[in-house]
Design an enzyme around this catalytic site. Sequence first.
Site, PDB file in Angstrom:
ATOM      1  N   LYS A 114       2.333  -3.230   6.556  1.00 48.81           N
ATOM      2  CA  LYS A 114       2.622  -3.461   5.135  1.00 48.81           C
ATOM      3  C   LYS A 114       4.128  -3.347   4.866  1.00 48.81           C
ATOM      4  O   LYS A 114       4.698  -4.103   4.083  1.00 48.81           O
ATOM      5  CB  LYS A 114       1.839  -2.458   4.283  1.00 48.81           C
ATOM      6  CG  LYS A 114       0.359  -2.777   4.200  1.00 48.81           C
ATOM      7  CD  LYS A 114       0.137  -4.128   3.549  1.00 48.81           C
ATOM      8  CE  LYS A 114      -1.305  -4.555   3.521  1.00 48.81           C
ATOM      9  NZ  LYS A 114      -1.502  -5.876   2.895  1.00 48.81           N
ATOM     10  N   SER A 138       0.821  -1.205   0.000  1.00 46.82           N
ATOM     11  CA  SER A 138       0.000   0.000   0.000  1.00 46.82           C
ATOM     12  C   SER A 138       0.853   1.253   0.000  1.00 46.82           C
ATOM     13  O   SER A 138       1.962   1.263   0.540  1.00 46.82           O
ATOM     14  CB  SER A 138      -0.892  -0.001   1.250  1.00 46.82           C
ATOM     15  OG  SER A 138      -1.455   1.270   1.459  1.00 46.82           O
ATOM     16  N   TYR A 195      -1.229   0.327  10.230  1.00 44.83           N
ATOM     17  CA  TYR A 195      -1.501  -0.373   8.960  1.00 44.83           C
ATOM     18  C   TYR A 195      -0.280  -0.242   8.037  1.00 44.83           C
ATOM     19  O   TYR A 195       0.214  -1.234   7.505  1.00 44.83           O
ATOM     20  CB  TYR A 195      -2.751   0.219   8.306  1.00 44.83           C
ATOM     21  CG  TYR A 195      -2.956  -0.217   6.872  1.00 44.83           C
ATOM     22  CD1 TYR A 195      -2.844   0.683   5.836  1.00 44.83           C
ATOM     23  CD2 TYR A 195      -3.248  -1.540   6.575  1.00 44.83           C
ATOM     24  CE1 TYR A 195      -3.020   0.284   4.521  1.00 44.83           C
ATOM     25  CE2 TYR A 195      -3.427  -1.951   5.259  1.00 44.83           C
ATOM     26  CZ  TYR A 195      -3.309  -1.030   4.236  1.00 44.83           C
ATOM     27  OH  TYR A 195      -3.482  -1.418   2.923  1.00 44.83           O
TER      28      TYR A 195
HETATM   29  C1  WQD Z   1      -9.636   9.049   1.141  1.00 46.34           C
HETATM   30  C2  WQD Z   1      -9.814  10.550   1.408  1.00 46.34           C
HETATM   31  C3  WQD Z   1      -9.945  11.106   3.721  1.00 46.34           C
HETATM   32  C4  WQD Z   1     -13.770   9.100   4.485  1.00 46.34           C
HETATM   33  C5  WQD Z   1      -6.772   3.845   2.764  1.00 46.34           C
HETATM   34  C6  WQD Z   1      -5.561   3.005   2.957  1.00 46.34           C
HETATM   35  C7  WQD Z   1      -4.980   2.656   1.620  1.00 46.34           C
HETATM   36  C8  WQD Z   1      -6.002   1.965   0.785  1.00 46.34           C
HETATM   37  C9  WQD Z   1      -7.256   2.840   0.655  1.00 46.34           C
HETATM   38  C10 WQD Z   1      -5.908  -0.420   0.703  1.00 46.34           C
HETATM   39  C11 WQD Z   1      -8.968  11.060   2.549  1.00 46.34           C
HETATM   40  C12 WQD Z   1     -11.255  11.437   3.027  1.00 46.34           C
HETATM   41  C13 WQD Z   1     -12.630   9.569   3.846  1.00 46.34           C
HETATM   42  C14 WQD Z   1     -14.718  10.028   5.000  1.00 46.34           C
HETATM   43  C15 WQD Z   1     -13.348  11.832   4.223  1.00 46.34           C
HETATM   44  N1  WQD Z   1      -6.259   0.697   1.350  1.00 46.34           N
HETATM   45  N2  WQD Z   1     -12.435  10.911   3.727  1.00 46.34           N
HETATM   46  N3  WQD Z   1     -14.469  11.358   4.845  1.00 46.34           N
HETATM   47  O1  WQD Z   1      -7.194   6.668   3.991  1.00 46.34           O
HETATM   48  O2  WQD Z   1      -6.510   7.522   1.667  1.00 46.34           O
HETATM   49  O3  WQD Z   1      -6.397   5.059   2.148  1.00 46.34           O
HETATM   50  O4  WQD Z   1      -7.720   3.153   1.971  1.00 46.34           O
HETATM   51  O5  WQD Z   1      -5.915  -0.692  -0.444  1.00 46.34           O
HETATM   52  O6  WQD Z   1      -3.864   1.809   1.833  1.00 46.34           O
HETATM   53  O7  WQD Z   1      -4.610   3.778   3.661  1.00 46.34           O
HETATM   54  O8  WQD Z   1      -8.615   6.167   1.953  1.00 46.34           O
HETATM   55  O9  WQD Z   1     -10.983   6.387   1.366  1.00 46.34           O
HETATM   56  O10 WQD Z   1     -10.330   6.403   3.828  1.00 46.34           O
HETATM   57  O11 WQD Z   1      -9.813   8.375   2.397  1.00 46.34           O
HETATM   58  O12 WQD Z   1     -13.152  13.047   4.103  1.00 46.34           O
HETATM   59  O13 WQD Z   1     -15.766   9.684   5.582  1.00 46.34           O
HETATM   60  O14 WQD Z   1     -11.172  10.783   1.778  1.00 46.34           O
HETATM   61  O15 WQD Z   1      -9.604  12.118   4.670  1.00 46.34           O
HETATM   62  O16 WQD Z   1      -8.548  12.374   2.234  1.00 46.34           O
HETATM   63  P1  WQD Z   1      -7.143   6.467   2.526  1.00 46.34           P
HETATM   64  P2  WQD Z   1     -10.014   6.780   2.420  1.00 46.34           P
END
Ligand code: WQD
Length: 363
Positions: free
Chosen positions: A154, A126, A150
Amino acid sequence: MPATILLTGGAGFIGSHTYVALVEAGYQVVILDNFSNAARDVPERLAQITGHAVIAHDVDAGDSLALDAVFETYAIDAVVHFAAKKSVPQSLANPQRFFNANIVSLLTLMRAMERHGVNRMVYSSSATVYGAPESLPIPEHAPLRYTNPYGLSKLLGEQFLNQKIRQPQGWDVGVLRYFNPAGAHVSGLIGEAPLSNGGNLMPLLARVAKKELPFLTIFGQNYGTPDGTGIRDYIHVCDLAKGHVQSLEKLLRHRQSHTVNLGKGEGHSVLDLVKTYEKVSGQTIPYRFQDRRAGDVAASFADPSMAADLLDFRAERNLWDMCQSSWRWETLSDPAWQLSEAKPTPRILKMPAAGLSPQDFRH
Ligand code: WQD
């Protein structure tokens, strides 16, 4: 004789889409999944998509005895290891569970592979191993520094596998650093359906669009980004699946280990996704800003050139495709919701585009 590939966590979001891509590429595939974060009807949906019977076993990737039985039953040529926990917020809340699921299970699987002479693996890593990047886009040689358990889990997995590559008679390993997988298979039969809400943005947008949630909470509005919200590199899950096929082929045909980013190489903000999802669904998506989420970085997107050079991999689908396929997946079983008639806004090329004049852009 086509190679036989074992997918641990093969009923999950990335695993199920990779299953389809592998079968379509002519491989024999065996799925292992403990169904802790995948619906039990996924194998039958995969059978519907591929037209083939699906071999799937309810097995935990950390169950050594069960793994021995699987390796004794099937002549496995390579393993794709998806089985892991992936939610950043959940890793902060319960690091121990992450280390057990993501590290202990990997080591158990590696020992089983050694016992049965299987020495090729594609490993699901990741972009969180980069932590808060010093510069963008992020190349594979960027400093590796996690910001949450996490990411640490990884990173340790990558290190364990790098040791195996360097040993005499070393393994052939493909380490794939995913950025942000999103979207769903065009059939609408498989998609991102976390049983335990992993907090990922795309499924939450769908729930707000379906009025299952009153609004989206946006974590942070004052990042140093154009609209103040977090930027990520979203990659269509079907492009990601294709990347796994290309990684396996590099291992099986050329025995060339590699560590590559799998991303589109483009950054999109949370508000970009809100606007696109509204167009695709025809629904308004109310949102409220809240403080930044622990473990988040401001912006992250890939330099995808090494995957292009080594694997000839390029992510072709765009943000519209991701949102539209996600909405189809989220609503196929619910006739109350249909795709909107909206079409993607044409990509406005940056001027001066060689050989084009402003007149070319008049619509
Ligand atoms: C994306 C953006 C949040 C939810 C993680 C793992 C990564 C991968 C994908 C494995 C960010 C914003 C989110 C919400 C928000 N996993 N957000 N409100 O954290 O970038 O990545 O998932 O494949 O390894 O680290 O993904 O979708 O949680 O967030 O504002 O309710 O959306 O702050 O900017 P993330 P995410």
